[in-house]
Design a protein around this motif. Structure first.
Motif, PDB file in Angstrom:
ATOM      1  N   ARG A   7       0.851  -1.209   0.000  1.00 57.40           N
ATOM      2  CA  ARG A   7       0.000   0.000   0.000  1.00 57.40           C
ATOM      3  C   ARG A   7       0.880   1.249   0.000  1.00 57.40           C
ATOM      4  O   ARG A   7       1.969   1.260   0.597  1.00 57.40           O
ATOM      5  CB  ARG A   7      -0.883   0.040   1.255  1.00 57.40           C
ATOM      6  CG  ARG A   7      -1.847  -1.118   1.340  1.00 57.40           C
ATOM      7  CD  ARG A   7      -3.148  -0.814   0.582  1.00 57.40           C
ATOM      8  NE  ARG A   7      -3.835  -2.043   0.205  1.00 57.40           N
ATOM      9  CZ  ARG A   7      -4.605  -2.752   1.010  1.00 57.40           C
ATOM     10  NH1 ARG A   7      -4.812  -2.350   2.245  1.00 57.40           N
ATOM     11  NH2 ARG A   7      -5.183  -3.852   0.577  1.00 57.40           N
ATOM     12  N   ASP A  84      -3.006   5.025  -1.403  1.00 54.64           N
ATOM     13  CA  ASP A  84      -4.034   4.249  -0.699  1.00 54.64           C
ATOM     14  C   ASP A  84      -4.414   4.894   0.620  1.00 54.64           C
ATOM     15  O   ASP A  84      -5.553   4.781   1.063  1.00 54.64           O
ATOM     16  CB  ASP A  84      -3.506   2.831  -0.399  1.00 54.64           C
ATOM     17  CG  ASP A  84      -3.188   2.074  -1.666  1.00 54.64           C
ATOM     18  OD1 ASP A  84      -4.123   1.760  -2.414  1.00 54.64           O
ATOM     19  OD2 ASP A  84      -1.985   1.825  -1.923  1.00 54.64           O
ATOM     20  N   TYR A 133     -11.111   3.282  -3.656  1.00 54.33           N
ATOM     21  CA  TYR A 133     -10.402   2.784  -2.463  1.00 54.33           C
ATOM     22  C   TYR A 133      -9.608   3.904  -1.828  1.00 54.33           C
ATOM     23  O   TYR A 133      -8.909   4.647  -2.526  1.00 54.33           O
ATOM     24  CB  TYR A 133      -9.429   1.647  -2.833  1.00 54.33           C
ATOM     25  CG  TYR A 133      -8.782   1.049  -1.605  1.00 54.33           C
ATOM     26  CD1 TYR A 133      -9.371  -0.025  -0.950  1.00 54.33           C
ATOM     27  CD2 TYR A 133      -7.612   1.614  -1.062  1.00 54.33           C
ATOM     28  CE1 TYR A 133      -8.808  -0.541   0.201  1.00 54.33           C
ATOM     29  CE2 TYR A 133      -7.055   1.092   0.089  1.00 54.33           C
ATOM     30  CZ  TYR A 133      -7.651   0.017   0.720  1.00 54.33           C
ATOM     31  OH  TYR A 133      -7.106  -0.487   1.863  1.00 54.33           O
ATOM     32  N   LYS A 135      -8.072   5.416   2.365  1.00 52.16           N
ATOM     33  CA  LYS A 135      -8.173   5.538   3.832  1.00 52.16           C
ATOM     34  C   LYS A 135      -7.579   6.886   4.211  1.00 52.16           C
ATOM     35  O   LYS A 135      -6.395   7.134   3.905  1.00 52.16           O
ATOM     36  CB  LYS A 135      -7.348   4.452   4.516  1.00 52.16           C
ATOM     37  CG  LYS A 135      -7.646   3.048   4.039  1.00 52.16           C
ATOM     38  CD  LYS A 135      -8.837   2.516   4.751  1.00 52.16           C
ATOM     39  CE  LYS A 135      -9.107   1.070   4.401  1.00 52.16           C
ATOM     40  NZ  LYS A 135     -10.296   0.573   5.081  1.00 52.16           N
ATOM     41  N   SER A 238      -5.964  -0.050   7.597  1.00 54.95           N
ATOM     42  CA  SER A 238      -6.007  -1.422   7.086  1.00 54.95           C
ATOM     43  C   SER A 238      -7.436  -1.808   6.700  1.00 54.95           C
ATOM     44  O   SER A 238      -8.393  -1.101   7.022  1.00 54.95           O
ATOM     45  CB  SER A 238      -5.518  -2.386   8.176  1.00 54.95           C
ATOM     46  OG  SER A 238      -6.537  -2.525   9.161  1.00 54.95           O
ATOM     47  N   ASP A 239      -7.575  -2.957   6.055  1.00 55.07           N
ATOM     48  CA  ASP A 239      -8.909  -3.396   5.658  1.00 55.07           C
ATOM     49  C   ASP A 239      -9.711  -3.949   6.830  1.00 55.07           C
ATOM     50  O   ASP A 239     -10.902  -4.219   6.709  1.00 55.07           O
ATOM     51  CB  ASP A 239      -8.794  -4.420   4.523  1.00 55.07           C
ATOM     52  CG  ASP A 239      -8.325  -3.738   3.241  1.00 55.07           C
ATOM     53  OD1 ASP A 239      -8.525  -2.501   3.119  1.00 55.07           O
ATOM     54  OD2 ASP A 239      -7.739  -4.422   2.377  1.00 55.07           O
ATOM     55  N   SER A 242     -12.706  -1.709   7.545  1.00 55.12           N
ATOM     56  CA  SER A 242     -13.372  -1.280   6.307  1.00 55.12           C
ATOM     57  C   SER A 242     -14.813  -0.798   6.507  1.00 55.12           C
ATOM     58  O   SER A 242     -15.351  -0.103   5.660  1.00 55.12           O
ATOM     59  CB  SER A 242     -13.316  -2.390   5.263  1.00 55.12           C
ATOM     60  OG  SER A 242     -13.995  -3.509   5.765  1.00 55.12           O
TER      61      SER A 242
END
Ligand SMILES: NC(=O)c1ccc[n+]([C@@H]2O[C@H](COP(=O)([O-])OP(=O)(O)OC[C@H]3O[C@@H](n4cnc5c(N)ncnc54)[C@H](O)[C@@H]3O)[C@@H](O)[C@H]2O)c1
Length: 268
Positions: A7, A84, A133, A135, A238-239, A242
């Motif tokens: 990422r 990301d 996508y 964050k 992190s996922d 989510s």
């Protein structure tokens, strides 16, 4: 498997303190971390992370300069194909009482602490939206949204950090449908050279002692570290997070829970 393998993350105010800690934690979990700062010290911080075997690059970037922000983000996207994760960490916290506060002081606090986040988010969002996508993690503070210092001098700082909460909620709603999460972290007392530093002697042992003494005022018996904040940012980047957006996590060792102070606290 590292939690952020491959990422691409941009961290602002990454030369020292919390931003450097966040960068170390994200890089340690496989992220390619772009450390940005107005201070040239950012080069050495990136170099330290690389020496530990992780991916770190650095860019001189002032979050109050929209053109610079746009150009760094463009360069990162050209070089790595994407961003990301954006960690809006750069912030300043000089104290001044309202009656003594020049207009420029107030404007500067908002320019760095609040509008800086707007500029960085605006620069990364088009590519995040395109990829569906992203964050975004904003470093707020317990000071402002939750507590204030009885010593005073924090009206401007507290207001900027409350504004960060509004920014987080407003933006989270604007971009949720694009698969982008926006959250904030509210640190309590975290060791950083600006917040605690040394007692003027420049001696690292003095700084350790000051940090230990200060920690006895906190229920968990220690002051926070930049990595304590970094670990929470890692989760929000992190996922695993989510389905979390527009909210905050307090990282303060229980400090704001106290209705009255019964310390000093010692580990039991
Ligand atoms: N240390 C704490 O106890 C604490 C507690 C709550 C919140 N925070 C927040 O955490 C963040 C980091 O704080 P810290 O204690 O590590 O501070 P710090 O001063 O140690 O580090 C901040 C970094 O931001 C950089 N910076 C300042 N202005 C900038 C600008 N215009 N553009 C780019 N970079 C800039 C500085 O050069 C520095 O490297 C801030 O947003 C602060 O408000 C800190």
């Amino acid at each position: 498997m590292s939690r952020l393998e491959g990422r691409v993350a941009i961290v602002t105010g990454a030369a020292q303190g919390i931003g450097a800690g966040i960068s170390r934690v994200l890089a340690g979990q496989g992220a390619k971390v772009m450390l940005t700062d107005i201070s040239e010290k950012v080069e050495a911080t990136a170099e330290e992370i690389r020496r530990e075997g992780f991916h770190a690059e650095y860019f001189l970037m002032d979050v109050t300069n929209a053109e610079q922000v746009e150009s760094v983000v463009k360069g990162v996207i050209e070089g790595h194909g994407r961003v990301d994760v954006l960690v809006n960490n750069a912030g300043i916290y000089p104290r001044k009482r309202l009656v003594e506060m020049p207009e420029e002081f107030l404007m500067r606090m908002f320019d760095v602490n609040v509008f800086g986040m707007f500029r960085c988010a605006r620069a990364v969002l088009p590519s995040m939206r395109e990829r569906r996508y992203g964050k975004i993690v904003n470093i707020s503070s317990v000071t402002g949204p939750m507590v204030g210092s009885p010593a005073g001098g924090q009206t401007a700082y507290a207001s900027t950090k409350s504004a960060v909460q509004g920014f987080t909620v407003g933006l989270a709603l604007e971009v949720a449908q694009y698969g982008i999460n926006v959250n904030s972290v509210m640190p309590g007392y975290i060791y950083s050279p600006s917040a605690f530093g040394t007692r003027g002697s420049g001696d690292a042992e003095d700084a350790d002692e000051a940090m230990r003494e200060f920690g006895l005022r906190i229920p968990m018996c220690r002051q926070g570290t930049p990595e304590d904040v970094g670990n929470v940012v890692l989760f929000l980047a992190s996922d695993e997070s989510s389905y979390i957006t527009g909210t905050y996590i307090v990282v303060d060792g229980g400090n704001i829970l106290q209705e009255e102070f019964l310390g000093p606290y010692e580990p039991k």
